[in-house]
Design a protein around this motif. Structure first.
Motif, PDB file in Angstrom:
ATOM      1  N   PHE A   1       0.857  -1.232   0.065  1.00  0.00           N
ATOM      2  CA  PHE A   1       0.035  -0.034  -0.043  1.00  0.00           C
ATOM      3  C   PHE A   1       0.830   1.119   0.099  1.00  0.00           C
ATOM      4  CE2 PHE A   1      -2.318  -3.376   1.501  1.00  0.00           C
ATOM      5  CZ  PHE A   1      -3.794  -3.192   1.173  1.00  0.00           C
TER       6      PHE A   1
ATOM      7  N   ASN B   1       2.166  -0.202   6.066  1.00  0.00           N
ATOM      8  CA  ASN B   1       0.910  -0.269   7.171  1.00  0.00           C
ATOM      9  C   ASN B   1       1.444  -1.740   7.787  1.00  0.00           C
ATOM     10  OD1 ASN B   1       0.731  -2.076   5.150  1.00  0.00           O
ATOM     11  ND2 ASN B   1      -1.497  -2.158   5.201  1.00  0.00           N
TER      12      ASN B   1
ATOM     13  N   PHE C   1       1.846  -4.454  10.637  1.00  0.00           N
ATOM     14  CA  PHE C   1       0.850  -4.770  11.995  1.00  0.00           C
ATOM     15  C   PHE C   1       1.444  -4.215  13.278  1.00  0.00           C
ATOM     16  CE2 PHE C   1      -0.809  -8.245   8.857  1.00  0.00           C
ATOM     17  CZ  PHE C   1      -1.713  -7.400   8.236  1.00  0.00           C
ATOM     18  N   PRO C   2       0.907  -4.164  14.163  1.00  0.00           N
ATOM     19  CA  PRO C   2       1.496  -3.698  15.456  1.00  0.00           C
ATOM     20  C   PRO C   2       1.978  -5.109  16.282  1.00  0.00           C
ATOM     21  CG  PRO C   2      -0.722  -3.731  15.791  1.00  0.00           C
ATOM     22  CD  PRO C   2      -0.663  -4.035  14.446  1.00  0.00           C
TER      23      PRO C   2
ATOM     24  N   TYR D   1       2.852 -13.675   9.291  1.00  0.00           N
ATOM     25  CA  TYR D   1       1.455 -13.502   9.401  1.00  0.00           C
ATOM     26  C   TYR D   1       0.531 -14.416   8.337  1.00  0.00           C
ATOM     27  CZ  TYR D   1      -3.297 -11.470   9.648  1.00  0.00           C
ATOM     28  OH  TYR D   1      -4.787 -11.354   9.665  1.00  0.00           O
TER      29      TYR D   1
ATOM     30  N   PRO E   1       9.632  -4.622  17.700  1.00  0.00           N
ATOM     31  CA  PRO E   1       8.106  -4.254  17.035  1.00  0.00           C
ATOM     32  C   PRO E   1       8.495  -3.525  15.868  1.00  0.00           C
ATOM     33  CG  PRO E   1       8.504  -3.678  19.302  1.00  0.00           C
ATOM     34  CD  PRO E   1       9.717  -4.119  18.960  1.00  0.00           C
TER      35      PRO E   1
ATOM     36  N   LEU F   1       6.516  -1.430  14.319  1.00  0.00           N
ATOM     37  CA  LEU F   1       6.508  -0.238  14.476  1.00  0.00           C
ATOM     38  C   LEU F   1       7.551   0.960  14.756  1.00  0.00           C
ATOM     39  CD1 LEU F   1       2.713  -0.225  15.651  1.00  0.00           C
ATOM     40  CD2 LEU F   1       3.404   0.049  13.175  1.00  0.00           C
TER      41      LEU F   1
ATOM     42  N   ARG G   1       6.374  -9.044   3.540  1.00  0.00           N
ATOM     43  CA  ARG G   1       5.033  -9.616   4.092  1.00  0.00           C
ATOM     44  C   ARG G   1       4.163 -10.000   2.933  1.00  0.00           C
ATOM     45  NH1 ARG G   1       1.445  -5.702   7.655  1.00  0.00           N
ATOM     46  NH2 ARG G   1       0.688  -5.252   5.599  1.00  0.00           N
TER      47      ARG G   1
ATOM     48  N   GLY H   1      -5.655   0.662   7.476  1.00  0.00           N
ATOM     49  CA  GLY H   1      -4.523   0.301   6.775  1.00  0.00           C
ATOM     50  C   GLY H   1      -4.337  -1.261   7.191  1.00  0.00           C
ATOM     51  N   TRP H   2      -4.573  -1.503   8.466  1.00  0.00           N
ATOM     52  CA  TRP H   2      -4.106  -2.753   9.215  1.00  0.00           C
ATOM     53  C   TRP H   2      -4.803  -3.701   8.666  1.00  0.00           C
ATOM     54  CZ3 TRP H   2      -3.041  -0.981  14.766  1.00  0.00           C
ATOM     55  CH2 TRP H   2      -1.608  -0.627  14.768  1.00  0.00           C
TER      56      TRP H   2
ATOM     57  N   GLY I   1      -4.605  -4.304   4.899  1.00  0.00           N
ATOM     58  CA  GLY I   1      -3.295  -5.134   4.778  1.00  0.00           C
ATOM     59  C   GLY I   1      -3.524  -6.523   4.975  1.00  0.00           C
ATOM     60  N   ALA I   2      -4.154  -7.052   5.958  1.00  0.00           N
ATOM     61  CA  ALA I   2      -4.494  -8.361   6.372  1.00  0.00           C
ATOM     62  C   ALA I   2      -5.249  -8.973   5.211  1.00  0.00           C
ATOM     63  CB  ALA I   2      -5.257  -8.669   7.695  1.00  0.00           C
TER      64      ALA I   2
ATOM     65  N   ARG J   1     -11.068 -13.180  10.244  1.00  0.00           N
ATOM     66  CA  ARG J   1      -9.855 -13.593  10.643  1.00  0.00           C
ATOM     67  C   ARG J   1      -8.788 -12.133  10.760  1.00  0.00           C
ATOM     68  NH1 ARG J   1      -8.528 -16.426  14.313  1.00  0.00           N
ATOM     69  NH2 ARG J   1      -6.297 -15.973  13.700  1.00  0.00           N
ATOM     70  N   ALA J   2      -9.244 -11.488   9.611  1.00  0.00           N
ATOM     71  CA  ALA J   2      -8.503  -9.947   9.665  1.00  0.00           C
ATOM     72  C   ALA J   2      -8.894  -9.107  11.025  1.00  0.00           C
ATOM     73  CB  ALA J   2      -9.045  -9.163   8.328  1.00  0.00           C
TER      74      ALA J   2
ATOM     75  N   SER K   1      -7.547 -11.364  14.179  1.00  0.00           N
ATOM     76  CA  SER K   1      -6.008 -11.350  14.321  1.00  0.00           C
ATOM     77  C   SER K   1      -5.500 -10.175  14.389  1.00  0.00           C
ATOM     78  CB  SER K   1      -5.382 -12.437  13.344  1.00  0.00           C
ATOM     79  OG  SER K   1      -5.718 -11.945  11.971  1.00  0.00           O
ATOM     80  N   VAL K   2      -6.016  -9.179  13.784  1.00  0.00           N
ATOM     81  CA  VAL K   2      -5.128  -7.821  13.641  1.00  0.00           C
ATOM     82  C   VAL K   2      -5.890  -6.769  14.487  1.00  0.00           C
ATOM     83  CG1 VAL K   2      -4.658  -6.176  12.078  1.00  0.00           C
ATOM     84  CG2 VAL K   2      -4.408  -8.541  11.343  1.00  0.00           C
TER      85      VAL K   2
ATOM     86  N   LYS L   1      -6.596  -7.999  18.212  1.00  0.00           N
ATOM     87  CA  LYS L   1      -5.144  -8.306  18.685  1.00  0.00           C
ATOM     88  C   LYS L   1      -4.566  -6.824  19.145  1.00  0.00           C
ATOM     89  CE  LYS L   1      -1.526 -11.247  18.085  1.00  0.00           C
ATOM     90  NZ  LYS L   1      -0.534 -11.915  17.221  1.00  0.00           N
ATOM     91  N   ALA L   2      -4.806  -6.002  18.187  1.00  0.00           N
ATOM     92  CA  ALA L   2      -4.142  -4.899  18.359  1.00  0.00           C
ATOM     93  C   ALA L   2      -4.776  -4.091  19.644  1.00  0.00           C
ATOM     94  CB  ALA L   2      -4.402  -3.812  17.280  1.00  0.00           C
TER      95      ALA L   2
ATOM     96  N   ALA M   1       4.424  -2.748  24.293  1.00  0.00           N
ATOM     97  CA  ALA M   1       5.778  -2.930  24.059  1.00  0.00           C
ATOM     98  C   ALA M   1       5.773  -3.472  22.405  1.00  0.00           C
ATOM     99  CB  ALA M   1       6.528  -3.591  24.901  1.00  0.00           C
ATOM    100  N   GLN M   2       4.782  -4.237  22.301  1.00  0.00           N
ATOM    101  CA  GLN M   2       4.891  -4.531  20.866  1.00  0.00           C
ATOM    102  C   GLN M   2       3.912  -3.835  19.749  1.00  0.00           C
ATOM    103  OE1 GLN M   2       5.943  -6.969  19.022  1.00  0.00           O
ATOM    104  NE2 GLN M   2       7.288  -7.854  20.910  1.00  0.00           N
ATOM    105  N   GLY M   3       3.415  -2.748  20.146  1.00  0.00           N
ATOM    106  CA  GLY M   3       2.898  -1.790  19.514  1.00  0.00           C
ATOM    107  C   GLY M   3       1.475  -1.994  19.523  1.00  0.00           C
ATOM    108  N   ALA M   4       0.834  -2.666  20.168  1.00  0.00           N
ATOM    109  CA  ALA M   4      -0.523  -2.582  20.636  1.00  0.00           C
ATOM    110  C   ALA M   4      -1.050  -1.405  21.222  1.00  0.00           C
ATOM    111  CB  ALA M   4      -0.965  -3.874  21.228  1.00  0.00           C
TER     112      ALA M   4
END
Ligand SMILES: Nc1ncnc2c1ncn2[C@@H]1O[C@H](COP(=O)(O)OP(=O)(O)O)[C@@H](O)[C@H]1O
Ligand SMILES: [Mg+2]
Lengths: 314, 331
Positions: free
Chosen positions: A152, A156, A158-159, A168, A207, A209, A223, B207-208, B211-212, B221-222, B225-226, B229-230, B327-330
């Protein structure tokens, strides 16, 4: 109007004025104006950014992978289609660039190739898209989108961690959850193809991001490559990136070209010239001209193409 | 005037100005905790770890009988008056809270997905304000509906005579109990969770999701799982907020729980759902008029201490969970 407008011809009447006003649109002007910071100013003498990107005119000889056949897309009640009866082939091993002023339907065309356009409420499609001889309407959606993968305009990722981002789709497509160790070879392969492996291999659990913009976009390319697509769609993949990252990604496109068909939307004419084998010029939803890059830029046949290409190359 | 105020408000002064209330709040909370702990001390001292236990205390009887006999101890009770094994009340609290939050999480995540992803604009424009309104309904109204509608319904339609008789020597089944309590508590805590999770889900970048989807996963699932999860940190935050509300709910549960210091027995099968109970908060609320009994007073403070500590532990736990997720960006 910061760019010197050296028109070689005078377009007729008010129509000509209208088209000049319509492009290039102000937002993208910045990207266009910024590009010369890495490239010499005079397009005629411009050295190509990297020798490996430099190449002779190469006709697309691979077999046809994707055929867009009389494709029209309508949005809601808009009287005029956003994409109007476009027919285009995409060959194996080629980079096809879609160029044209903003709003001419490039993104719309690209998003219909993997049927992502169907997410937009009110979007209707006419015409066919054929992938390897099969109508994509007959393919399972999930299967289609793995064969025709997409990157895109805005990176983008994912987090999640770098690893999880690349893994993924692999995880999602397998019934039993594969272990990290099973996935690692494929993740590494994808990251290598995207030219990111050396920068991130020391810590794949970082991460995503936290990566820089250019790295994020290459992660998104990794990806998209992880599902082993046959066609890679890229919608202005560099428009949100700095010039250096742009160069890296252009180089990447150049290297990936041998393995899959790439359709790239770009607003940047120099970029189209650097990376594409064939170029399709669109204007207000119509496909105006399609042909080998060199030819289209040097000897455009349609007057609109001449105007658009001339706007940049003087 | 305003400019004059704004002028000398340096960052340092602003920091002090804003920091002072924060520090004051922390001090008040600490003082409260210490005060409650001191008040609760006698009952812990007399019972030891047995305080948390189940079954008859050394002096015999159920929890309710133990509480009842405390009232007779008066202002200077003998040590034996403190005897209590509070497990049934603790279990009742944990059971109602955990069940309603667990159901609430599932329901609110699904509802939020529906609101954000599926509902047509018109439906959504109605549902969202209604949910926010529901979040503000006073709990006593839920209690009233429970007593007038749900309790008779359960008593008349769900509990069979056979079930009633099979446990009649242990506990009478009359309608109020675990099922009605959990249903109403869930109803009470879910709207605020839906509101919080909907907000979080809406802030997930498009976008997430795209993207999925572009990677060939299904819409469902998008989302799971995205997007879901976020927003795990937001789900944790919502669950903790709701838990605090459920833990502290006294009036409504006092009305519909059967108000019986009984620990429902899972081994009773379906009957388990109809068995009465009474959580800590309701017990406190129901006994405040007998507070001049020293033993009972200390016991009620001990209940309060337990609730306070639970809330602190929940907040701290959620803080650490959120931190590690972020810490993982969520988000
Ligand atoms: N979701 C949408 N709803 C309605 N019209 C749209 C939508 N997306 C794009 N369009 C219209 O379709 C035309 C083509 O848009 P787009 O494909 O995004 O152009 P480009 O990518 O070439 O800038 C534009 O006129 C735009 O206004
Ligand atoms: Mg576009």
């Amino acid at each position: 109007m910061s760019r010197p407008a050296t028109e070689s011809h005078d377009p007729a009447g008010s129509d000509g004025d209208g088209t000049r006003g319509a492009y290039p649109p102000p937002v993208r002007r910045i990207a266009l104006d910024r590009a010369p910071t890495v490239v010499a100013d005079d397009p005629a003498e411009r050295p190509l950014v990297s020798p490996s990107i430099e190449r002779a005119l190469r006709p697309a000889t691979g077999r046809e992978r994707l055929r867009i056949d009389e494709l029209s897309i309508f949005y809601g009640d808009a009287p005029k289609p956003a994409v109007n009866a476009v027919t285009l082939p995409v060959h194996e091993g080629e980079v096809l660039a879609l160029i044209g002023p903003s709003g001419c339907g490039k993104t719309t065309l690209l998003r219909s190739l993997n049927r992502l356009i169907e997410l937009t409420p009110g979007a209707r499609r006419q015409g066919r898209i054929v992938l390897d001889g099969e109508d994509i309407d007959g393919l399972e959606m999930t299967r289609l989108r793995r064969r025709v993968s997409m990157v895109f305009q805005q990176p983008n990722p994912f987090p999640m961690s770098i690893f999880d981002n690349v893994a993924y789709a692999l995880r999602e497509q397998s019934r039993k959850r594969p272990s990290k160790r099973d996935l690692l070879p494929r993740v590494e392969h994808a990251l290598r193809r995207a030219g990111l492996w050396d920068e991130v291999s020391h810590d794949l659990s970082r991460p995503a991001l936290r990566l820089s913009g250019g790295q994020q976009q290459r992660l998104c390319i990794a990806r998209a490559l992880a599902v082993e697509p046959e066609v890679l769609l890229m919608d202005e993949p560099c428009s949100a990136l700095d010039p250096i990252s742009t160069t890296v990604i252009e180089q990447l496109i150049h290297e990936l070209r041998s393995e899959l068909a790439i359709v790239i939307v770009t607003h940047n004419l120099q970029q189209a010239r650097r990376v594409a084998d064939n170029v399709a010029f669109m204007y207000l939803g119509d496909l105006i001209e399609y042909g080998p890059t060199e030819e289209l830029f040097e000897r455009p046949r349609a007057e609109r193409t001449r105007e658009y290409v001339g706007g940049t190359f003087g | 005037m305003l400019a004059r105020l704004r002028g000398p408000l340096t960052d340092r002064r602003a920091g002090l100005l804003l920091g002072a209330p924060a520090v004051a709040v922390v001090l008040i909370v600490l003082a409260m905790l210490v005060f409650v702990a001191i008040q609760a001390w006698p009952t812990f001292q007399h019972n030891g770890l047995g305080w948390l236990g189940d079954g008859p205390a050394p002096t015999g009887g159920t929890v309710d009988q133990q509480l009842g006999s405390m009232v007779e101890g008066g202002e200077a009770p003998p040590p034996s008056a403190y005897a209590i094994k509070a497990w049934p009340l603790i279990f009742g609290t944990a059971l109602t809270t955990v069940l309603s939050i667990a159901i609430g999480i599932v329901v609110s995540v699904l509802a939020a997905i529906f609101i954000v992803d599926l509902a047509p604009r018109r439906v959504r424009n109605v549902v969202v304000p209604v949910v926010r309104l529901l979040a503000a309904v006073p709990s006593v109204i839920y209690g009233l509906i429970g007593i007038l509608v749900l309790v008779p319904f359960v008593n008349d339609n769900l509990i069979s005579e056979g079930q009633r008789q099979s446990v009649q020597n242990v506990i009478p089944l009359t309608g109020p109990g675990l099922l009605v309590s959990v249903v109403l508590l869930t109803l009470m805590v879910t709207p605020i969770m839906i509101a919080l999770i909907t907000d979080a889900l809406e802030s997930v970048p498009r976008g997430w999701r795209e993207g999925a989807l572009a990677l060939g996963v299904t819409q469902w699932r998008a989302t799971m799982s995205v997007a879901v999860k976020a927003i795990r940190p937001a789900i944790v935050a919502a669950a903790v907020l709701a838990s605090a509300r459920a833990l502290g709910e006294a009036i409504m549960l006092s009305m519909v729980s059967g108000s019986n210091g009984y620990a429902p027995r899972i081994q009773d099968g379906l009957i388990f759902l109809f068995e009465p109970l009474r959580p800590l908060a309701a017990t406190i609320a129901e006994n405040t008029e007998s507070i001049n009994s020293a033993a009972l007073k200390s016991t009620l403070y001990a209940f309060a201490f337990l609730l306070l500590v639970s809330c602190f532990v929940l907040s701290l736990g959620s803080y650490f969970i959120k931190r590690s997720l972020r810490a993982q960006g969520a988000r």
